[in-house]
Design an enzyme around this catalytic site. Structure first.
Site, PDB file in Angstrom:
ATOM      1  N   GLU A 167      -9.395 -10.050  -5.617  1.00  0.00           N
ATOM      2  CA  GLU A 167      -9.765 -10.313  -6.645  1.00  0.00           C
ATOM      3  C   GLU A 167     -10.451 -10.740  -7.328  1.00  0.00           C
ATOM      4  OE1 GLU A 167      -6.504 -13.504  -8.036  1.00  0.00           O
ATOM      5  OE2 GLU A 167      -4.755 -11.641  -6.760  1.00  0.00           O
ATOM      6  N   GLU A 356      -0.563  -9.819  -2.323  1.00  0.00           N
ATOM      7  CA  GLU A 356       0.190 -11.204  -2.316  1.00  0.00           C
ATOM      8  C   GLU A 356       0.731 -11.330  -3.402  1.00  0.00           C
ATOM      9  OE1 GLU A 356      -3.211 -14.225  -3.647  1.00  0.00           O
ATOM     10  OE2 GLU A 356      -4.483 -13.829  -1.869  1.00  0.00           O
TER      11      GLU A 356
HETATM   12  C1  BGC Z   1      -5.326 -15.477  -5.197  1.00  0.00           C
HETATM   13  C2  BGC Z   1      -5.136 -16.566  -4.271  1.00  0.00           C
HETATM   14  C3  BGC Z   1      -4.260 -18.058  -4.777  1.00  0.00           C
HETATM   15  C4  BGC Z   1      -2.819 -17.294  -5.516  1.00  0.00           C
HETATM   16  C5  BGC Z   1      -1.845 -18.236  -6.971  1.00  0.00           C
HETATM   17  C6  BGC Z   1      -4.291 -15.246  -6.427  1.00  0.00           C
HETATM   18  O1  BGC Z   1      -5.145 -15.145  -7.512  1.00  0.00           O
HETATM   19  O2  BGC Z   1      -5.755 -14.885  -3.927  1.00  0.00           O
HETATM   20  O3  BGC Z   1      -5.896 -17.597  -3.354  1.00  0.00           O
HETATM   21  O4  BGC Z   1      -3.324 -19.305  -4.257  1.00  0.00           O
HETATM   22  O5  BGC Z   1      -3.887 -16.526  -6.410  1.00  0.00           O
HETATM   23  O6  BGC Z   1      -2.626 -18.572  -7.688  1.00  0.00           O
END
Ligand code: BGC
Length: 445
Positions: A167, A356
């Site tokens: 990100e 993610e």
């Molecule tokens: C990040 C993670 C973070 C998750 C939840 C993403 O932006 O890559 O490291 O924990 O979001 O906030």
């Protein structure tokens, strides 16, 4: 009921993690300080003053944690390498214990039949490099390139799946514009050079991996959010477009050789002229094998003349009475479907992976159980939306849930729980949540 086999047998299912959030041992075994070690110790900006020293103690418990990945039925484990474990001051002397640690983690994955996906940069810049200006400094690119090259040469025989950055908009905006993440810098005079050097690092990292790792599958990740104008007024639509340029387009377009998205906004045009970024369009270009999308929420945006620079304001889910997680993030699986389609529309994007997606809730451990029904419902909704996009012909090849276990959630400290496994931060005991068992069942079918 949705099941994994609906996505086809070649679809990859994984869980994602990041070194600073889980490893602990932050000052042990030769590791140097990262900006997150410093920021958590000194800034006063982390809830309850939580620090990274122990985190989930993955450093000492990686075997058991990889066994949990296996037990839940995932085949992919995404983790990041802490730059300062390998190069304590960011460049120069390598730390042999750090090198060995990641060999051990990789070997353990392979032994347990888990495919490792390595993120090279998940926000933990060496403090020594930050002292020279960090991502705002021109010198960062050579340092990052040599870190990538060391990792590629060291682990490239065993690991074929790589993600260059986590990100880029997340860490440049929160860390170099808003000051709420490490290193806590603010303002456009930090943000713009950080954006430029990060866009270069993204492509050059990819080029180095291509040269050093045979048969590599190279990707990088982007945060993405559907941007919804609050009303259909011209002002709200223009404000939403500006936010879209920053949040969704700022890094994915330079990677495709399109440069920064300057056409709709004079601020970005000014940035391009001031920094001569168009001259670097080739340097910022790289043909990624896959594009990682990370989605947590859409944003509803209203024009607001009082907000400097962007003149846009988010109307939060709570005030619109929309369902949201404990982070205040709107739960809206249709927006997930639409943002997948927005990214898939770029002709140069061949293949998407959701690297993610997940949700934080106030989970309670009672009688040895965590009954997190809301998280199960969240995953059901989001996976259904992803399947719809896939069935319409979008080339989505994998999905990684965020995250294996409750961990250090940046400025939230240990207070926001995203895990499929509950972590007791006093005893470090792990307890599989109901959502973890839900995944086990989902992946079995
Ligand atoms: C990040 C993670 C973070 C998750 C939840 C993403 O932006 O890559 O490291 O924990 O979001 O906030």
């Amino acid at each position: 009921m949705i099941k994994a086999s609906d996505f086809g047998k070649d679809f990859s299912w994984g869980v994602a993690t990041a070194a600073p959030q889980i490893e602990g041992a932050s000052q042990l075994y030769g590791k140097g300080a990262s900006i997150w070690d410093t920021f958590s110790a000194r800034s006063g900006k982390i809830k309850k003053g939580h620090k990274l020293d122990i985190a989930c103690d993955f450093y000492h418990q990686y075997r058991e944690d990889i066994a949990l990945v296996k037990l839940l039925g995932f085949e992919v484990f995404r983790f990041s390498m802490a730059w300062t474990r390998i190069l304590p001051t960011g460049r120069g002397e390598v730390n042999p214990e750090g090198i060995r640690f990641y060999h051990n983690v990789i070997d353990e994955c392979l032994k347990q039949g888990i495919v490792p996906y390595i993120t090279l940069y998940h926000w933990d810049l060496p403090q020594a490099l930050e002292d020279e200006g960090g991502w705002t400094s021109f010198s960062i690119n050579a340092a990052f390139n040599s870190f990538v090259s060391i990792c590629a040469k060291e682990y490239g025989d065993k690991v074929k799946n790589w993600l260059v950055l986590n990100e880029p908009f997340g860490f440049t905006s929160l860390g170099y514009m808003l000051g709420i993440h490490a290193p806590g810098k603010t303002g456009l005079s930090n943000f713009f050079p950080a954006v430029l050097h990060t866009a270069i690092a993204q492509a050059e990292g990819g080029k180095i991996l291509r040269a050093e790792v045979s048969q590599a599958n190279i990707g990088t990740t982007y945060s993405c959010s559907e941007i919804i104008p609050y009303t259909q007024s011209d002002n709200d639509i223009l404000a939403a477009n500006r936010v879209d340029c920053l949040i969704n387009r700022l890094f994915v377009e330079p990677a495709q050789g399109l440069g920064f998205p300057t056409a709709n906004w004079d601020l970005l045009e000014k940035f391009q002229i001031e920094y001569g970024t168009w001259r670097l369009n080739d340097r910022m270009k790289f043909d990624f094998d896959f594009t990682g999308l990370q989605n947590y929420f859409p944003l509803t945006i209203k024009y607001n003349a009082f907000i400097p620079v962007i003149q846009a304001w988010e109307i939060k889910a709570k005030s619109r009475k929309k369902p949201h997680t404990t982070m205040g993030w709107e739960i809206n699986a249709d927006s997930f479907y639409r943002i997948i389609k927005q990214f898939a529309a770029y002709p140069n994007i061949k293949n998407l992976m959701i690297t993610e997606n997940g949700a934080a809730y106030h989970d309670k451990l009672a009688d040895g159980k965590v009954i997190d029904a809301e998280r199960i419902e969240y995953f059901e909704l989001y996976l259904t939306a992803m399947l719809k996009a896939k069935n319409e012909g979008i080339n989505i090849t994998g999905y990684m849930a965020w995250t294996l276990m409750d961990n250090f959630e940046w400025a939230e400290g240990f207070n926001a729980r995203f895990g499929l496994v509950h972590t007791d931060f006093k005893t470090l005991a792990r307890t599989i949540k109901y959502s973890g068992y839900w995944w086990q069942e989902f992946l079995r079918n």
